[in-house]
Design an enzyme around this catalytic site. Sequence first.
Site, mmCIF file in Angstrom:
data_model
loop_
_atom_site.group_PDB
_atom_site.id
_atom_site.type_symbol
_atom_site.label_atom_id
_atom_site.label_comp_id
_atom_site.label_asym_id
_atom_site.label_seq_id
_atom_site.Cartn_x
_atom_site.Cartn_y
_atom_site.Cartn_z
ATOM 1 N N TYR A 226 -6.615 -3.224 12.724
ATOM 2 C CA TYR A 226 -7.444 -2.096 12.296
ATOM 3 C C TYR A 226 -8.892 -2.245 12.772
ATOM 4 O O TYR A 226 -9.814 -1.885 12.057
ATOM 5 C CB TYR A 226 -7.348 -1.942 10.766
ATOM 6 C CG TYR A 226 -5.974 -1.428 10.373
ATOM 7 C CD1 TYR A 226 -5.710 -0.068 10.381
ATOM 8 C CD2 TYR A 226 -4.935 -2.312 10.078
ATOM 9 C CE1 TYR A 226 -4.445 0.416 10.083
ATOM 10 C CE2 TYR A 226 -3.669 -1.830 9.774
ATOM 11 C CZ TYR A 226 -3.423 -0.469 9.780
ATOM 12 O OH TYR A 226 -2.172 0.013 9.497
ATOM 13 N N ASN B 47 6.677 -7.626 6.554
ATOM 14 C CA ASN B 47 5.431 -6.993 6.962
ATOM 15 C C ASN B 47 4.252 -7.787 6.432
ATOM 16 O O ASN B 47 4.134 -8.024 5.218
ATOM 17 C CB ASN B 47 5.332 -5.563 6.430
ATOM 18 C CG ASN B 47 4.057 -4.882 6.904
ATOM 19 O OD1 ASN B 47 3.910 -4.624 8.096
ATOM 20 N ND2 ASN B 47 3.120 -4.634 5.998
ATOM 21 N N GLU B 48 3.402 -8.196 7.360
ATOM 22 C CA GLU B 48 2.143 -8.868 7.042
ATOM 23 C C GLU B 48 2.276 -10.031 6.062
ATOM 24 O O GLU B 48 1.545 -10.106 5.068
ATOM 25 C CB GLU B 48 1.111 -7.846 6.545
ATOM 26 C CG GLU B 48 0.796 -6.795 7.590
ATOM 27 C CD GLU B 48 -0.458 -5.979 7.292
ATOM 28 O OE1 GLU B 48 -0.889 -5.965 6.124
ATOM 29 O OE2 GLU B 48 -1.006 -5.382 8.237
ATOM 30 N N ASN C 54 -0.291 -5.897 13.688
ATOM 31 C CA ASN C 54 -0.959 -4.829 12.939
ATOM 32 C C ASN C 54 -2.465 -5.061 13.046
ATOM 33 O O ASN C 54 -2.937 -6.136 12.663
ATOM 34 C CB ASN C 54 -0.586 -4.876 11.450
ATOM 35 C CG ASN C 54 0.880 -4.559 11.192
ATOM 36 O OD1 ASN C 54 1.639 -4.276 12.111
ATOM 37 N ND2 ASN C 54 1.272 -4.584 9.927
ATOM 38 N N GLU D 272 1.100 -1.588 14.058
ATOM 39 C CA GLU D 272 0.253 -0.705 13.244
ATOM 40 C C GLU D 272 -1.123 -0.622 13.868
ATOM 41 O O GLU D 272 -1.729 -1.654 14.171
ATOM 42 C CB GLU D 272 0.095 -1.228 11.807
ATOM 43 C CG GLU D 272 1.296 -1.034 10.931
ATOM 44 C CD GLU D 272 1.047 -1.431 9.473
ATOM 45 O OE1 GLU D 272 -0.121 -1.395 9.022
ATOM 46 O OE2 GLU D 272 2.030 -1.776 8.800
ATOM 47 N N ASP E 297 0.828 -1.202 0.000
ATOM 48 C CA ASP E 297 0.000 0.000 0.000
ATOM 49 C C ASP E 297 0.870 1.263 0.000
ATOM 50 O O ASP E 297 0.704 2.133 0.840
ATOM 51 C CB ASP E 297 -0.891 -0.073 1.261
ATOM 52 C CG ASP E 297 -1.857 1.079 1.369
ATOM 53 O OD1 ASP E 297 -2.362 1.532 0.336
ATOM 54 O OD2 ASP E 297 -2.092 1.535 2.509
#
Length: 603
Positions: A469, A413-414, A467, A505, A160
């Site tokens: 959300y 990352n992820e 991370n 995150e 992203d």
Amino acid sequence: MLSPRTSPTRDIVSLDGLWRFALDTHAGATPWASRLASPLEAPVPASYNDLFVDTEIRDHVGIAWYQREVRVPRGWAGERVVLRFGSVTHAARVYVDDRLVAEHTGGYTPFEADLTGIVRPGTEFRLTVGVDNRLTNVTIPPGTVTTGSDGRDRQSYLHDFYNYAGIARPVRLCSTPPTFVADVTVVTGRDGAAGTVDYRVETAGEAADATTVQVRAVDETGRTVAEAHGSEGAFRIENVILWQPGAGHLYGLVVELTADGGTVDSYTQSFGVRTVEVRGTEFLINGEPFYFTGFGKHEDTPVRGKGHDDAYLVHDFELLRWTGANSFRTSHYPYAEEVLDFADRHGIVVIDETAAVGLNLGVMGGLTGAAPTPTFAPENFGGPTRDVHARHLRRLIERDKNHPSVVMWCLANEPASNEEGAREYFEPLVRLARELDPTRPLTYAAVMFATPDNDLIGDLFDVLSINRYYGWYVFTGDLQAAEQYLEQDLRGWARRFGKPVMMSEYGADTQPGLHSVWDTPWSEEYQSDYLAMYHRVFDRVPEFIGEHVWNFADFQTSAGIHRVDGNKKGVFTRDRKPKTAAFALRRRWRGLDGRRPGPAANG
Ligand code: BDP
């Protein structure tokens, strides 16, 4: 790989400035063979995408050419001449006049070309660089190039942030003596009031075997505080001043190569004395529990894209200090060496990440996280991808091993750590990282689809970086439900693995200037309330060791219906103006000095 430094035996000429520039489609078959016939000039360092008002350049997929003339200083006769790039994103072919002198893949680490005997002191040569921005299954980060029915190539990728390309970091022509210090490794420890230092020096060049190595540690005033002899050894610094978060005290290791009583080469490697350790569920720096406050960042600014810029460097660190941040993660790739040098000097703690972002086909499945095809299958990310990943990891550790600010390596990352094959993919990488650097803990940033129940790799690592959300991609606008799920989730990770947990995150897109008295996503108040909810949860989880908000500043992404001129989860706008959340973070973080916030600190 050593950073370029001047010394009594070494000189540097900067090649930054305006270079001739053309896309391959306008550059002819052999652009290196003559003067590039193009009216365009591009600054180095900078990404090229946003410089010109030309979508062909912005969206270019393939090679772009940079060219300039370079004069080798006439005083360099008899010296070794090295051309050094801080980074070229993502792959480079380098020509000196008609000759190919270097090829390099990996957009965020430095590389060199030895030009000794190829260029002559006092004369000029034509330097041409082909920059390839294509990402594939076997690049890190990965991507896919497809050719449309209109014959145009299109680049897609699973990360992203915008696929900025170009010569993004400084370029230098360096001289060293023909026999030279090739590498220095410094590992520090503590023994009461003394610092212990183990060092290793590698030498190279014709006469390397006939030289002896001497080292001395000097303090910030240049006073010698310890000395040792030999290419490998140890010494003590009595009454050492430690490198501490918030107080980046540094020493210099002056390495001298001598033969027949004369100096052959000298190089000064800066270092800080500090220790890092994970014990139980704590992260210790110098034996003291450390609580991370800060951000995931990006190298991203208007016009320059990912080009390194010292003004933004200074300003960003100033804003970190103002907010009370003591640390950041180099999401999602290794940052410019200048950034880490600055962090060393100013006592900012760094989690250093490889460019392995997007090893997760589950993100294509949207919020279900169901990968349309298995991520770690041979036709997607198999052995060859892992080999490239391993090479990048090696380059990162070789480059950054001596930075006291770097306290942990983040391997990816992820990644799809919940998918079959994840363990087989990561086990060798973890082994390699521990071989290359037994002193620093390891982590990876876990994606939302990886839960305490299905994650397959958490036990291989030292710190669990999560991370999440809740309240944004899921339970959008419902902070009450989000709070409940977040707490269950974090407690689940702590319970299953018994390791320190941090939030790598958490964030909400926010349009500056949008205000609301309701829980309205995109408003400045929602971003603040969202963060405050996370903070309440963090303060209830005993194993919790830190919080990195996503993101420090708004940043550019590829176009898409989920993004309005980029990702707006910044606490600062792209031009570094504070949103309301910046003040709330400042209230929570200022004055903590690496300690955990008390229950009253929710902001
Ligand atoms: C995470 C990614 C990060 C994205 C962020 C977001 O790690 O790169 O920018 O989500 O969606 O999944 O804002």
